[in-house]
Design a protein around this motif. Structure first.
Motif, short mmCIF file in Angstrom:
data_model
loop_
_atom_site.label_atom_id
_atom_site.label_comp_id
_atom_site.label_asym_id
_atom_site.label_seq_id
_atom_site.Cartn_x
_atom_site.Cartn_y
_atom_site.Cartn_z
N SER A 169 69.11 48.54 49.37
CA SER A 169 68.87 47.33 48.59
C SER A 169 69.31 47.51 47.15
N SER A 170 69.58 46.36 46.52
CA SER A 170 69.98 46.35 45.12
C SER A 170 69.35 45.15 44.42
N LEU A 211 69.84 42.22 41.88
CA LEU A 211 70.99 41.43 41.43
C LEU A 211 70.74 40.77 40.07
N GLY A 212 69.54 40.89 39.55
CA GLY A 212 69.19 40.20 38.32
C GLY A 212 68.58 38.85 38.63
N ASN A 213 67.96 38.24 37.65
CA ASN A 213 67.36 36.92 37.81
C ASN A 213 66.39 36.83 38.98
N LEU A 214 65.64 37.91 39.23
CA LEU A 214 64.60 37.97 40.27
C LEU A 214 65.17 37.88 41.69
N ARG A 215 66.40 38.33 41.87
CA ARG A 215 67.05 38.33 43.18
C ARG A 215 67.37 39.75 43.61
N THR A 216 67.29 39.94 44.93
CA THR A 216 67.69 41.23 45.52
C THR A 216 68.59 40.98 46.71
N THR A 217 69.31 42.00 47.09
CA THR A 217 70.05 41.98 48.34
C THR A 217 69.69 43.24 49.11
N GLN A 246 72.57 49.94 59.93
CA GLN A 246 73.14 50.08 61.27
C GLN A 246 74.07 48.92 61.63
N SER A 247 73.69 47.70 61.22
CA SER A 247 74.46 46.53 61.61
C SER A 247 75.36 45.98 60.50
N GLY A 248 75.03 46.29 59.26
CA GLY A 248 75.76 45.73 58.14
C GLY A 248 75.31 44.33 57.74
N VAL A 249 74.30 43.79 58.41
CA VAL A 249 73.79 42.46 58.09
C VAL A 249 73.05 42.51 56.75
N LYS A 250 73.30 41.51 55.91
CA LYS A 250 72.67 41.46 54.59
C LYS A 250 71.75 40.24 54.47
N ILE A 251 70.71 40.42 53.69
CA ILE A 251 69.82 39.30 53.35
C ILE A 251 69.65 39.27 51.83
N LEU A 252 69.34 38.10 51.34
CA LEU A 252 69.11 37.87 49.92
C LEU A 252 67.67 37.42 49.75
#
Length: 134
Positions: A6-7, A9-15, A20-26
């Motif tokens: 996870s990272s 992103l600023g402005n109270l957002r993360t990714t 294993q799958s490469g699927v991302k969520i925000l």
């Protein structure tokens, strides 16, 4: 080996990426907690995880007994308390358009939902209200 990376992103957002799958969520903070509410909040994900986990375990039981869960859907309502700010209740409303006509199997599926890993992992102070419309 990590499961998720996870990272911020600023402005109270993360990714977050499922490695294993490469699927991302925000995620985004909700409007009532200084965010924009333009994505799932972290607590939304907890509530969503409960419903999805319950249906996954029901699916395992159904597959083992050759029962189709086609037409099964659910809605999740997350209830927050303000002090301290935390989830106080998660309500899961299940609907099944064409349920199996077998009372024992219906009960087995309901029991499976109640024993999913997320349900068993949540703090006992979080009320889990389940409504089965079938």
């Amino acid at each position: 080996m990590p499961t998720i990376k996870s990272s911020y992103l600023g402005n109270l957002r993360t990714t977050s990426e499922h490695l294993q799958s490469g699927v991302k969520i925000l995620t985004d903070a909700p409007v009532d907690n200084n965010g924009k509410g333009e994505a799932f909040s972290p607590t939304d994900l907890v509530a969503s995880a409960l419903g999805s986990c319950m249906v996954t375990i029901m699916g395992i039981v159904a597959n083992r007994d050759a029962v189709s869960l086609d037409g099964l859907s659910w809605e999740v309502t997350k209830v927050m308390q303000s002090s301290p700010r935390k989830i106080s209740e998660i309500i899961v409303d299940f609907q099944w358009e064409n349920p199996v006509n077998d009372a024992a199997m219906i009960q087995k599926l309901k029991n499976a939902a109640k024993t999913c890993p997320v349900a068993l992992s949540l703090d006992p102070e979080i009320k889990q209200t389940l409504n089965f419309d079938f």
